[in-house]
Write an enzyme that holds these catalytic residues in place. Structure first.
Site: not given
Ligand code: KIV
Length: 270
Positions: A53, A122, A189
């Site tokens: 993020s 992921e 998520e």
């Molecule tokens: O990159 C990120 O901040 C995450 C969020 C789900 C917390 O993976």
């Protein structure tokens, strides 16, 4: 006689597993620099995520896709310098783990140069071989299911996942496959509360939620969102509201997660 400060044992995977077994909630937040790493650590946050993020929060991109391995290592190593007790988890960025051998070399750099203690990636069944390989080589892995921001163009938007029978079944199955492959933790998520609760109860590994209701073993938010200077989503709360300082807001977040006051029903999805 001088008073000794309380002993702060370092957080380990065993500690997180024990917290799940004892029904103690795990407080997690993102951080991208040493100062916030220290503030979160001192506030009692157990897991600090250097999330990709940072592509949006730090770099101003509109997705996490432009983030590189070097970016992750740079921020991870910076956060590490501020952290003493918490577990440091760092994201594997977009396309840095498309193949298992590539994933191993990315994860090894994140662990050694970025000084992370766990990597997060992921994906469902397709990353199971990678999770197994990293685990065999001694690298703890956290899976990430539900809304997967690195797949945003395939998903067609930042939407709640697992609302229909088939996609819920797929997430349930992926969670089991990742845990069987050796994942030590799972992040869910934006999935319906009931699905997150079911997966949390079915797995022995800790399950951390964001937009996944209140029944997960722990909660995570993006730091800037909970400080009211990032994105405002249904599943976040601005902890600066009514507070005096950033430090106090982060302490209140950690307390609210632990006392199960956050997330409330309105922060979750049906
Ligand atoms: O990159 C990120 O901040 C995450 C969020 C789900 C917390 O993976």
């Amino acid at each position: 006689m001088s008073q000794q400060p309380p002993v702060r044992n370092k957080i380990s995977i065993t500690h997180l597993r024990d917290m799940k077994a004892n029904g103690e909630r795990i407080a997690c937040l993102t951080a991208y620099d040493a100062t916030f790493g220290r503030v979160l650590d001192e506030a009692g946050v157990e897991v600090i995520l250097v999330g990709d993020s940072l592509g949006m929060v730090m770099q101003g991109h509109d997705s996490t896709l432009p983030v590189t391995v070097s970016d992750m290592i740079y921020h991870s190593a910076n956060v590490r310098r501020g952290v003493d007790r918490a577990m440091l988890m760092t994201d594997m960025p977009y396309m840095s783990y498309a193949q298992p051998e590539q994933a191993l070399s990315t994860a090894a750099r994140i662990m050694s140069e970025g000084r992370a203690q766990m990597v997060k990636l992921e994906g469902g069944g397709w990353v199971a071989d990678t999770v197994r390989l990293l685990t065999e080589r001694g690298i703890p892995v956290c899976g990430h299911l539900g809304l997967q921001p690195q797949s945003i163009h395939r998903l067609g938007g930042y939407r709640v996942q697992g609302r229909d029978t088939e996609s819920a079944r797929q997430i349930r199955e992926d969670a089991r496959v990742l845990a069987d492959a050796g994942a030590v933790m799972l992040l869910l998520e934006c999935v319906p509360r009931s699905l997150a609760a079911e997966i949390t109860h079915a797995l022995s590994i800790p399950v951390i939620g964001i937009g996944a209701g209140s029944d997960c073993d722990g909660q995570i938010l993006v730091l800037h969102d909970m400080l009211g200077i990032g994105f405002s989503h249904r599943f976040t709360r601005d902890f600066m509201q009514g507070g005096r300082s950033i430090t106090e807001a982060i302490e209140r977040y950690a307390r609210a997660v632990k006392s199960r006051e956050f997330p409330a029903h309105e922060h979750g999805f049906d």
